[in-house]
Design a protein around this motif. Structure first.
Motif, PDB file in Angstrom:
ATOM      1  N   ALA A 178       5.363  68.567 -42.083  1.00 42.21           N
ATOM      2  CA  ALA A 178       5.721  67.242 -42.597  1.00 42.21           C
ATOM      3  C   ALA A 178       4.546  66.585 -43.314  1.00 42.21           C
ATOM      4  O   ALA A 178       4.700  65.582 -44.006  1.00 42.21           O
ATOM      5  N   ARG A 234      10.132  69.626 -51.814  1.00 41.81           N
ATOM      6  CA  ARG A 234      11.107  68.729 -51.201  1.00 41.81           C
ATOM      7  C   ARG A 234      12.217  69.570 -50.565  1.00 41.81           C
ATOM      8  O   ARG A 234      12.628  70.589 -51.136  1.00 41.81           O
ATOM      9  N   TYR A 293      15.237  76.241 -43.927  1.00 43.59           N
ATOM     10  CA  TYR A 293      14.999  75.219 -44.952  1.00 43.59           C
ATOM     11  C   TYR A 293      14.932  75.866 -46.320  1.00 43.59           C
ATOM     12  O   TYR A 293      14.235  76.865 -46.504  1.00 43.59           O
ATOM     13  N   LEU A 328      13.205  68.374 -40.377  1.00 40.78           N
ATOM     14  CA  LEU A 328      12.879  67.671 -41.621  1.00 40.78           C
ATOM     15  C   LEU A 328      14.176  67.515 -42.401  1.00 40.78           C
ATOM     16  O   LEU A 328      14.748  68.513 -42.852  1.00 40.78           O
ATOM     17  N   GLU A 341      17.114  66.695 -45.221  1.00 42.02           N
ATOM     18  CA  GLU A 341      17.212  66.992 -46.648  1.00 42.02           C
ATOM     19  C   GLU A 341      16.661  65.817 -47.445  1.00 42.02           C
ATOM     20  O   GLU A 341      16.875  64.674 -47.094  1.00 42.02           O
ATOM     21  N   GLY A 342      15.939  66.108 -48.494  1.00 42.65           N
ATOM     22  CA  GLY A 342      15.347  65.063 -49.325  1.00 42.65           C
ATOM     23  C   GLY A 342      13.920  64.727 -48.939  1.00 42.65           C
ATOM     24  O   GLY A 342      13.198  64.099 -49.707  1.00 42.65           O
ATOM     25  N   SER A 343      13.493  65.175 -47.745  1.00 41.26           N
ATOM     26  CA  SER A 343      12.138  64.777 -47.338  1.00 41.26           C
ATOM     27  C   SER A 343      11.078  65.674 -47.969  1.00 41.26           C
ATOM     28  O   SER A 343      11.331  66.810 -48.356  1.00 41.26           O
ATOM     29  N   ARG A 344       9.899  65.117 -48.075  1.00 41.95           N
ATOM     30  CA  ARG A 344       8.743  65.820 -48.619  1.00 41.95           C
ATOM     31  C   ARG A 344       8.243  66.806 -47.558  1.00 41.95           C
ATOM     32  O   ARG A 344       8.231  66.479 -46.362  1.00 41.95           O
ATOM     33  N   ALA A 345       7.859  68.013 -47.980  1.00 38.53           N
ATOM     34  CA  ALA A 345       7.408  69.002 -46.991  1.00 38.53           C
ATOM     35  C   ALA A 345       6.409  69.946 -47.627  1.00 38.53           C
ATOM     36  O   ALA A 345       6.319  70.047 -48.855  1.00 38.53           O
TER      37      ALA A 345
END
Ligand SMILES: Nc1ncnc2c1ncn2[C@@H]1O[C@H](COP(=O)(O)OP(=O)(O)OP(=O)(O)O)[C@@H](O)[C@H]1O
Ligand SMILES: [Mg+2]
Length: 356
Positions: A284, A297, A310, A335, A337-341
């Motif tokens: 994250a 993302r 993912y 995490l 969907e749409g989150s920065r990773a």
């Protein structure tokens, strides 16, 4: 039991090449799986070995004896066809006895051998039933008993588990393996299911377009696929195009950055870095000590119980799939969907494979 050797065996149908110059040795007592996508030539190869399809060229020997021109009944091989091909109007016992009767075995020997074969596949109490009164798995075992009763030198199985449900398939897979080992039978098993091939075979023969693409023990082929086709067929979704740098310590992605590599054999020219989803970690926040790291993302998150998969769109434009242990089992927090990773993997994790 004898070995089976194919030397430059080919089958052409007019201008179409079903099998192209195939050479392969199946060792005494070995179980080899022929694996590959639909139409790659698995059944044709098996049928040539069994004598049901004539070879266009090449030579097949069994225990050193040339059988290329012999009819099936003179090869002493047991064959299980994909659809079992049981005689519908004959009982289980009659189906199993058929091959012995064709060979002129006398009545009392036939009865005894049929009984033994049915005991071996755990169907002794079904001897008088008709095939349609049996489940798919039981029919499959009748086909197996029919192939084994003639005491074959070689056992040939064409997708014998394809009509079974998942649990029966698992059970039959183990049964076939145990029978094969206890009888020490040289066995060739056709499947298009890589899991089936890996869990039963001593060696896998991966076929593509009538040719052998790669041969080896399952762990070796799985761990080091030799081509993009092999990697893709073995379920590696991450195939990153680029080029190895001199010294094999770096891999220049076509998408720009250089990745760190270690322990890879040199591949000249354009090639691919194959990364299994399991070797990629997801974070994250940017990891501090990663040998390789790409930011992106989360596009798709799929929950699989013990694992979470993912799909990430990286900032450099590559889509990568990572598989993490589920949070409840010690893996990282989900995490959405749409989150920065950030994805990371060690330099030793990938395998470079040539383009074809
Ligand atoms: N009798 C035939 N006449 C013409 N072409 C044939 C014949 N039998 C097979 N072929 C062709 O030879 C190729 C190989 O067929 P084969 O049946 O060996 O494939 P396979 O690997 O067993 O595929 P699947 O997984 O679908 O069973 C295919 O392109 C097929 O269309
Ligand atoms: Mg086939």
């Amino acid at each position: 039991m004898p070995d089976v050797v194919l030397q430059d065996v080919a089958k052409h149908y007019g201008p179409a090449v079903a099998v192209a110059n195939m050479s392969l040795r199946i060792g005494d007592g070995e179980l080899v799986a022929l694996l590959g996508p639909s139409g790659c030539g698995k059944t044709t190869t098996l049928r040539m070995i069994g004598g049901f399809v004539e070879t266009t060229s090449g030579c097949i020997t069994v225990g050193g004896r040339d059988v290329t021109a012999l009819p099936p009944n003179r090869r002493n091989m047991g064959f299980v066809f994909q659809n079992y091909a049981l005689f519908p109007h004959m009982t289980v016992a009659q189906n199993v006895a058929f091959g012995l009767e064709m060979r002129g075995v006398n009545r009392s020997d036939t009865d005894r051998k049929v009984r033994e074969a049915l005991v071996r596949v755990r169907l002794a109490q079904y001897a008088d039933r008709l095939p349609r009164q049996l489940s798919g798995g039981q029919q499959q075992r009748v086909a197996l008993a029919r192939a084994l009763v003639i005491e074959p030198d070689v056992l040939l199985l064409d997708e014998p588990l394809s009509n079974l449900d998942a649990s029966l398939r698992q059970e039959m897979k183990i049964e076939i393996r145990q029978l094969q080992q206890s009888l020490g039978l040289t066995t060739i098993f056709v499947t298009h299911d890589q899991d089936e091939a890996m869990s039963t075979a001593d060696r896998m023969v991966l076929m593509y377009n009538g040719k052998v693409e790669q041969v080896g023990p399952p762990d070796e082929v799985y761990g080091a696929p030799r081509s993009v086709f092999a990697a893709g067929f073995l379920g590696i979704p991450n195939l990153l195009p680029g080029q190895m740098l001199p010294g094999q310590q770096g891999f220049r992605l076509e998408a720009g950055p250089v990745l760190r590599l270690s322990g890879q054999a040199a591949v000249a020219g354009r090639c691919f870095l194959a990364l299994r989803p399991e070797v990629i970690s997801i974070h994250a926040a940017p990891p501090s000590d990663a040998e390789n790291c790409l930011a992106g993302r989360v596009e798709i998150m799929t929950y699989h119980g013990s694992a979470v998969e993912y799909q990430l769109r990286t900032d450099i434009g590559l889509t990568l799939t990572a598989r993490a242990v589920a949070p409840g089992l010690g893996g990282p927090a989900l995490l959405p969907e749409g989150s920065r990773a950030w994805l990371s993997w060690p330099a030793t994790a990938g395998v470079t494979v040539s383009e074809n």
